[in-house]
Write an enzyme that holds these catalytic residues in place. Sequence first.
Site, PDB file in Angstrom:
ATOM      1  N   ASP A 166      -2.533 -97.971  37.827  1.00  0.00           N
ATOM      2  CA  ASP A 166      -1.515 -97.393  36.959  1.00  0.00           C
ATOM      3  C   ASP A 166      -0.483 -98.383  36.421  1.00  0.00           C
ATOM      4  O   ASP A 166      -0.225 -98.426  35.225  1.00  0.00           O
ATOM      5  CB  ASP A 166      -0.780 -96.268  37.692  1.00  0.00           C
ATOM      6  CG  ASP A 166      -1.699 -95.134  38.101  1.00  0.00           C
ATOM      7  OD1 ASP A 166      -2.922 -95.339  38.161  1.00  0.00           O
ATOM      8  OD2 ASP A 166      -1.194 -94.030  38.369  1.00  0.00           O
ATOM      9  N   GLU A 390      -2.560 -95.047  51.695  1.00  0.00           N
ATOM     10  CA  GLU A 390      -3.061 -95.201  50.322  1.00  0.00           C
ATOM     11  C   GLU A 390      -3.276 -96.675  49.994  1.00  0.00           C
ATOM     12  O   GLU A 390      -4.283 -97.051  49.400  1.00  0.00           O
ATOM     13  CB  GLU A 390      -2.059 -94.583  49.353  1.00  0.00           C
ATOM     14  CG  GLU A 390      -2.510 -94.571  47.904  1.00  0.00           C
ATOM     15  CD  GLU A 390      -1.513 -93.889  46.983  1.00  0.00           C
ATOM     16  OE1 GLU A 390      -1.812 -93.793  45.776  1.00  0.00           O
ATOM     17  OE2 GLU A 390      -0.437 -93.454  47.462  1.00  0.00           O
TER      18      GLU A 390
END
Length: 423
Positions: A166, A390
């Site tokens: 991202d 994550e």
Amino acid sequence: MSNHDNAALDARARDILIANDRGGYTIPTEGLYPYQWNWDSAFCGWGFSTFDVERAWQEFDTLFSGQWPNGMVPHILFRQNDPDYFPGPDVWGTEGIGPIPSGGISQPPVAATFVRSVWEQNKDFGAERVAALLPKIKAWHAWFMKWRTSSEGAVFLTHPWEAGRDNSPDWDSSMAMINPEGVGEYSRRDTSHVDPAMRPTKDEYDRYLWLVYRGRERRWNEEELSRDRPFMVADPTLTFILLRANKDLSFMMNAMGMDTSEVDAWSERLMKGAQSLRNPDTGLFNAINLRSGEHTGHVTSATFLVWYAGMEDQASLEAIRQELANNTYPIPSLAKTSPLFDGMRYWRGPTWAIMNALIGIGLQDMGHQEEAETLRIRTRALIAEHGFAEYFHPETGSPAGGGTFSWTAAVWLAWASSSVGDK
């Protein structure tokens, strides 16, 4: 690590996937990501296949049940209403376009590779499932080739979220060309779940939303959107992953007696496109701002997906050896030598187990066993010592982002665990 410890971690990883199962599809983690994400889901299918093959096939089936008529498989499938997530289905405005409320962009097409992996575990059991999925996978790849391929043959993204990386510095120069006028006020939810220092900045998020609003205004019509793209970056993530996925699609189609000539031609085009990503100054693969024509020059974990695509490259091999030597827990998402390196902020430095797995698979496939095994062992230690987060700091291993993360658990079960290969 003792066999007992490894077995306990195997059990913990299975428990995470089961806990994040929402009935045939898997969320990445509770709270932060409450929906079905595209490439997360494909990793989850891979992970489930280590202990429940039927559930693995369900994961692929539910992912492709959200496919749009034009072949695109969205990056998010909004399968239930969760007002705690932003930007939700009302922001994307895709109602009536696809069969399920969704995002309007896609994500790296790793699914074909993991479908092949699960099918090869038991070809008889998976024969009908593969036969049903192949036309859908091909239609998705065809969408990429039609709408996301540059004149040189590299795959480009039209939104930073489309590459899955991202806030990578690879997008900075292109994002700077966008004036996010009219975005207005909004309330992010990600920073209420996670320390804002680990997430993209507000300036970045303004531009993310501006691109979403532009797509919504045009009802996500690719013909209209292609006329004047404000953000257009040729990307090694998408290029290398689609090239690998096309080869795996061709392999499965050939096994099923299907004509592969079109898919094979796509691979030839992508091979040439991948070479266009080679930076003439460094010799390494990086993104290109197609609005300016300039290479970004950043060495990222995506640089090292070259072997995953089935390509050999000596310059990249020398560079990854340096990354393995210079990081306690490689591979950082941005080289530490970059002035933009931030070891805890999303894709601007942290190590991601998913990227390590793809890089490691590629290294192994291309005969670089020593580097592949080093990366696997270091990733195993990272997860064993710091949990199923994550992402992680490449030096301290500090966990960041969401916890009890599905794709990290999947990578453990299918690649990192010392029990892989013993099953």
